[in-house]
Design an enzyme around this catalytic site. Structure first.
Site, PDB file in Angstrom:
ATOM      1  N   LYS A  12     -12.961  -1.134   6.763  1.00  0.00           N
ATOM      2  CA  LYS A  12     -12.351  -2.080   7.714  1.00  0.00           C
ATOM      3  C   LYS A  12     -12.857  -1.804   9.135  1.00  0.00           C
ATOM      4  O   LYS A  12     -13.558  -2.624   9.711  1.00  0.00           O
ATOM      5  CB  LYS A  12     -10.834  -2.000   7.634  1.00  0.00           C
ATOM      6  CG  LYS A  12     -10.335  -2.378   6.227  1.00  0.00           C
ATOM      7  CD  LYS A  12      -9.097  -1.646   5.864  1.00  0.00           C
ATOM      8  CE  LYS A  12      -8.792  -1.623   4.390  1.00  0.00           C
ATOM      9  NZ  LYS A  12      -8.795  -2.888   3.684  1.00  0.00           N
ATOM     10  N   ASP A  47      -1.736   6.908   6.177  1.00  0.00           N
ATOM     11  CA  ASP A  47      -2.826   6.110   5.622  1.00  0.00           C
ATOM     12  C   ASP A  47      -3.217   5.078   6.681  1.00  0.00           C
ATOM     13  O   ASP A  47      -2.606   4.031   6.802  1.00  0.00           O
ATOM     14  CB  ASP A  47      -2.356   5.415   4.334  1.00  0.00           C
ATOM     15  CG  ASP A  47      -3.400   4.425   3.803  1.00  0.00           C
ATOM     16  OD1 ASP A  47      -4.482   4.307   4.420  1.00  0.00           O
ATOM     17  OD2 ASP A  47      -3.115   3.779   2.778  1.00  0.00           O
ATOM     18  N   TRP A  66       0.831  -1.214   0.000  1.00  0.00           N
ATOM     19  CA  TRP A  66       0.000   0.000   0.000  1.00  0.00           C
ATOM     20  C   TRP A  66       0.856   1.252   0.000  1.00  0.00           C
ATOM     21  O   TRP A  66       0.531   2.220  -0.692  1.00  0.00           O
ATOM     22  CB  TRP A  66      -1.017  -0.019   1.140  1.00  0.00           C
ATOM     23  CG  TRP A  66      -2.120  -0.984   0.815  1.00  0.00           C
ATOM     24  CD1 TRP A  66      -2.404  -2.158   1.448  1.00  0.00           C
ATOM     25  CD2 TRP A  66      -3.037  -0.900  -0.294  1.00  0.00           C
ATOM     26  NE1 TRP A  66      -3.445  -2.792   0.808  1.00  0.00           N
ATOM     27  CE2 TRP A  66      -3.855  -2.058  -0.251  1.00  0.00           C
ATOM     28  CE3 TRP A  66      -3.249   0.030  -1.316  1.00  0.00           C
ATOM     29  CZ2 TRP A  66      -4.861  -2.301  -1.195  1.00  0.00           C
ATOM     30  CZ3 TRP A  66      -4.264  -0.207  -2.248  1.00  0.00           C
ATOM     31  CH2 TRP A  66      -5.048  -1.346  -2.180  1.00  0.00           C
TER      32      TRP A  66
END
Ligand code: PMP
Length: 361
Positions: free
Chosen positions: A196, A172, A102
């Protein structure tokens, strides 16, 4: 009805109490005689919901008043572009830590808008570690330092907040936000996709320090401008009302459970017992991440005999343990154990793993 224990990395499982409430209110929300999906995002009932959601989130994370909270669309990956488009100002570049797939994607997208200095990378170690802080090549003149506190794919997590001096820290937090208390004042900007620990997919939370707003690139679309979003209460365009509503229920659920200190205790206990099962398996199961950087939220593991992967996955599925297949880049399995995963789910997984080892080891 039979509900499984769902270990999906995202969209992930939601608290049962939240789903029950949403079900109960689906046809008549808040006395409106309509579903929350069917009312105007600018009407009083929904605006009140949005304000309460922000207040509850601020409460949970103790967000200082000098920060704006935005509820945006476009997913976490849109922030890979919005961050440089908004924060670069008259600087040329930004620093990024590369600790997993990511981070790498954030770097690739960031390069479209800014000169990116990769201050440190663990790619050569297969993203199973975090480079030592003394080795980071930080640039004092960077517009910001970007990092990914929890790498959802590799299962690598920062259990501390890096020091970035006067350079704003950007994180992030898609797969770790709300899993434990956080000192927001250490950050310039935090963003997180909702799917999530916040709610359904389709909402992205941004918490940004006010003084960083107002430097948006003139060519950026209006919807990408944090300032314009802040000025309109994140309602520059039609809001994703149902998702926002579910997120608001999740914030209430977290508060009722004792807030983030209680969640941290619960999450650590779940993670520790799962890692203990893996480490105690005499090599039948393996997690490759350096112990001090292991994630509380995403636990990847492989089998010493990869030929057993398919059997593990089909047997676990039959046992009501869903979505344990690992990311294709890592292989094996991954158990995502976010806030809403009950401890009983982790206990059931551990029992299954022990039994699978006993019968296949
Ligand atoms: N960052 C991280 C850490 C993630 O885990 C994900 C999604 N799994 C993303 C970014 C991308 O999120 P989205 O699909 O919302 O763009």
């Amino acid at each position: 009805m039979s509900r499984v224990f769902n270990f999906s990395a995202g969209p992930a499982n939601l608290p049962m109490e939240v789903l029950e409430q949403a079900k109960q209110e689906l046809l008549d929300w808040n006395g409106t005689g309509a579903s929350v999906m069917e009312v105007s995002h600018r009407g009083k009932p929904f605006v009140e919901l949005a304000e309460q959601a922000e207040a509850d989130l601020r409460d949970l994370l103790a967000v200082p008043p000098s920060y704006k909270v935005l509820f945006l669309q476009g997913g976490a990956q849109l922030q890979f572009a919005m961050v440089p488009l908004n924060l670069l100002g008259d600087k040329k570049g930004a620093d990024y830590l590369d600790t997993g797939l990511w981070s790498k994607k954030a770097i690739q997208e960031g390069r479209r808008f800014a000169e990116i200095n990769v201050a440190a990378s663990s790619e050569a170690q297969g993203y199973t570690s975090i480079p030592a802080v003394e080795e980071w090549q930080l640039n004092e003149d960077a517009a910001y330092l970007h990092y990914t506190p929890n790498e959802t794919i590799g299962g690598v997590e920062f259990h501390w907040v890096p020091e970035s001096g006067d350079v704003p820290l950007v994180a992030d937090m898609s797969s770790t936000i709300l899993s434990r208390p956080l000192d927001v004042s250490k950050f310039g900007l935090i963003y997180a996709g909702a799917q999530k620990n916040i709610g359904p997919a389709g909402l992205t939370l941004v918490i940004v320090r006010e003084d960083l707003i107002g430097k948006t690139s003139e060519t950026a679309p209006s919807l990408f401008d944090y300032g314009r979003q802040a000025d309109t209460g994140s309602m520059l365009n039609t809001a994703p009302t149902f998702i926002w509503y579910v997120a608001a229920l999740v914030f209430k659920w977290l508060k009722a459970r004792g807030g983030l200190t209680a969640m941290a205790e619960y999450n650590l206990r779940k993670a520790e017992k799962l890692y203990a099962c893996i480490d105690g398996s005499s090599g039948f199961y393996n997690n490759p991440v350096a112990r001090k950087f292991r994630s509380w939220m995403n636990v990847p593991f492989t089998l010493a005999i990869p030929d057993l992967d398919d059997r593990f996955l089909s047997a676990s599925e039959q046992a009501g343990l869903a979505a344990l297949k690992g990311h294709r880049s890592v292989g094996g399995m991954r158990a995502s154990i976010y806030n809403a995963m009950p401890e009983q789910g982790v206990d059931a997984l551990i029992s299954f793993m022990n039994e699978f080892q006993r019968t296949h080891g």
